[in-house]
Design an enzyme around this catalytic site. Structure first.
Site, mmCIF file in Angstrom:
data_model
loop_
_atom_site.group_PDB
_atom_site.id
_atom_site.type_symbol
_atom_site.label_atom_id
_atom_site.label_comp_id
_atom_site.label_asym_id
_atom_site.label_seq_id
_atom_site.Cartn_x
_atom_site.Cartn_y
_atom_site.Cartn_z
ATOM 1 N N CYS A 1 0.848 -1.200 0.000
ATOM 2 C CA CYS A 1 0.000 0.000 0.000
ATOM 3 C C CYS A 1 0.890 1.259 0.000
ATOM 4 O O CYS A 1 1.722 1.422 0.917
ATOM 5 C CB CYS A 1 -0.917 -0.008 1.217
ATOM 6 N N CYS B 1 -10.094 -0.250 18.955
ATOM 7 C CA CYS B 1 -9.809 -0.793 17.627
ATOM 8 C C CYS B 1 -8.373 -1.288 17.560
ATOM 9 O O CYS B 1 -7.435 -0.516 17.753
ATOM 10 C CB CYS B 1 -10.065 0.297 16.589
ATOM 11 N N CYS C 1 -13.261 -3.539 17.983
ATOM 12 C CA CYS C 1 -13.077 -3.454 16.538
ATOM 13 C C CYS C 1 -11.690 -3.992 16.221
ATOM 14 O O CYS C 1 -10.764 -3.813 17.017
ATOM 15 C CB CYS C 1 -13.183 -1.997 16.092
#
Ligand code: SAM
Ligand code: DTB
Ligand code: SF4
Length: 332
Positions: A71, A111, A142
């Site tokens: 990425c 998260c 999460c």
């Protein structure tokens, strides 16, 4: 559906969301005079949420760096020289201790992110124990661990995982300019597995990666037209990281960014729109405009996964000035 009709459906979506956004209609809304756009976004926001409450999530990188994916924006990819030190999966007890601190500081959702292409079988027991431990603290849980198959999604759901974050990041057209080690279709497949497992979906993207306006609009059209719009929609402003292909990217123009937030609010009236990465580079006024445009969630704490975030003092001062209050835990 034409833009005017689509907007009135969205305004009416106080009673039910519309899932058939066309690119043309979305663009017409995006391009409204700024005051009209913000007025519509705020009207929809008020019809669906308390406009003066913002949900607080806290992030923890449970496994940092050394990621096999490429990425172009990410400090954690092993394809780039960002200088980040890779680490092993964190111990379960340490994760629970960090989550306890976050809960005591007011975060309602925890998260946990890992720099993986997808979780390995040998890591699943530890990850499941983290979910169970954080859940027992009374927080929403999460995770963002990369691609999941249906079996992995079901095991995480069973452990009590409430949300899974998996971003589409940009438009289908622009995706291959940013990432070559997986496809847009791979992303949609994981999202389907997460949805089928019964977990809530957290899915958004990044703006300011050199994409065009049409890419930002198409990204939101994809999100809004998923079988269910995501429960949470993180909109990240690129944090340019030295040593990554996007390390020198030009910043997005703030008004354009606010338009993206407003359009997300109008197209996904019932979702939490999270003003995610990049707040350290935003003025208080820009953040205030984002909240007016319908953003109602942020990440708190002085780090995101690896990059900086405004600390608690700065955020509480901003909230005080704006009369914004965090979502109460009892409201979960
Ligand atoms: N490895 C997992 C994955 O990619 O799904 C989870 C972690 S990944 C870091 C989570 C998200 O953070 C990415 O999808 C991207 O949207 C966002 N992100 C990563 N680096 C960023 C940056 N430099 N600026 C803004 N957002 C970023
Ligand atoms: C999301 O959309 N943004 C968060 C979360 N989901 C995992 C991550 C932001 C990462 C920012 C760059 C960093 O900290 O390395
Ligand atoms: Fe790996 Fe996620 Fe970073 Fe991509 S965004 S390099 S998958 S950690």
């Amino acid at each position: 559906m034409n833009a005017e009709l689509q907007l009135s459906v969205a305004v009416g979506s106080i009673h039910g969301a519309s899932h058939d956004w066309t690119r043309e209609a979305a663009q017409a809304v995006h391009d409204l005079p700024f005051n009209d756009l913000l007025f519509q976004a705020q009207t929809i926001h008020r019809g669906n949420f308390d406009p003066n409450r913002v949900q607080l999530s806290r992030l923890l990188s449970i496994k940092t760096g050394g990621c096999p994916e490429d990425c172009g924006y990410c400090s954690q990819s092993s394809h780039h020289q960002s200088g980040l030190k890779a680490s092993k999966l964190m111990e379960v007890q340490r994760v629970i201790a960090e989550a306890t601190k976050a809960r005591d500081a007011g975060a309602t959702r925890y998260c946990m992110g890992a720099a993986w292409r997808s979780p390995k079988e040998r890591d699943m027991d530890a990850v499941v124990a983290m979910v169970e431990g954080v859940k027992a603290l009374g927080m929403e849980t999460c995770m963002t661990l990369g691609m999941l198959d249906l079996d992995q999604a079901q095991r995480l759901k069973q452990a009590g995982l409430d949300y899974y974050n998996h971003n589409i990041d940009t438009s289908e057209r622009y995706y291959s300019e940013i990432i070559s080690t997986r496809t847009f279709a791979d992303r949609l497949e994981t999202l389907a597995n997460v949805r089928d497992s019964g977990m809530k979906v957290c899915c958004g993207g990044i703006v300011g990666m050199g994409e065009e306006k049409a890419d930002r609009i198409d990204m939101l059209v994809t999100l809004a037209n998923l079988p269910e719009p995501p429960d949470s929609v993180p909109i990240n402003m690129l944090i340019p990281i030295e040593g990554t292909p996007l390390g020198e990217a030009d910043a997005i123009e703030p008004i354009e960014f606010v338009r993206t937030i407003a359009l997300a609010r109008i197209m996904m009236p019932k979702s939490h729109v999270r003003l995610s990465a990049g707040r350290t580079a935003m003025s208080d006024e820009m953040q205030a405009l984002c909240f007016f445009a319908g953003a109602n969630s942020i990440f708190v704490g002085d780090t995101l996964l690896t990059a900086e975030n405004p600390g608690e003092d700065k955020d509480s001062a901003l909230f005080r000035r704006l009369g914004i209050k965090p979502f109460a835990r009892e409201a979960l």
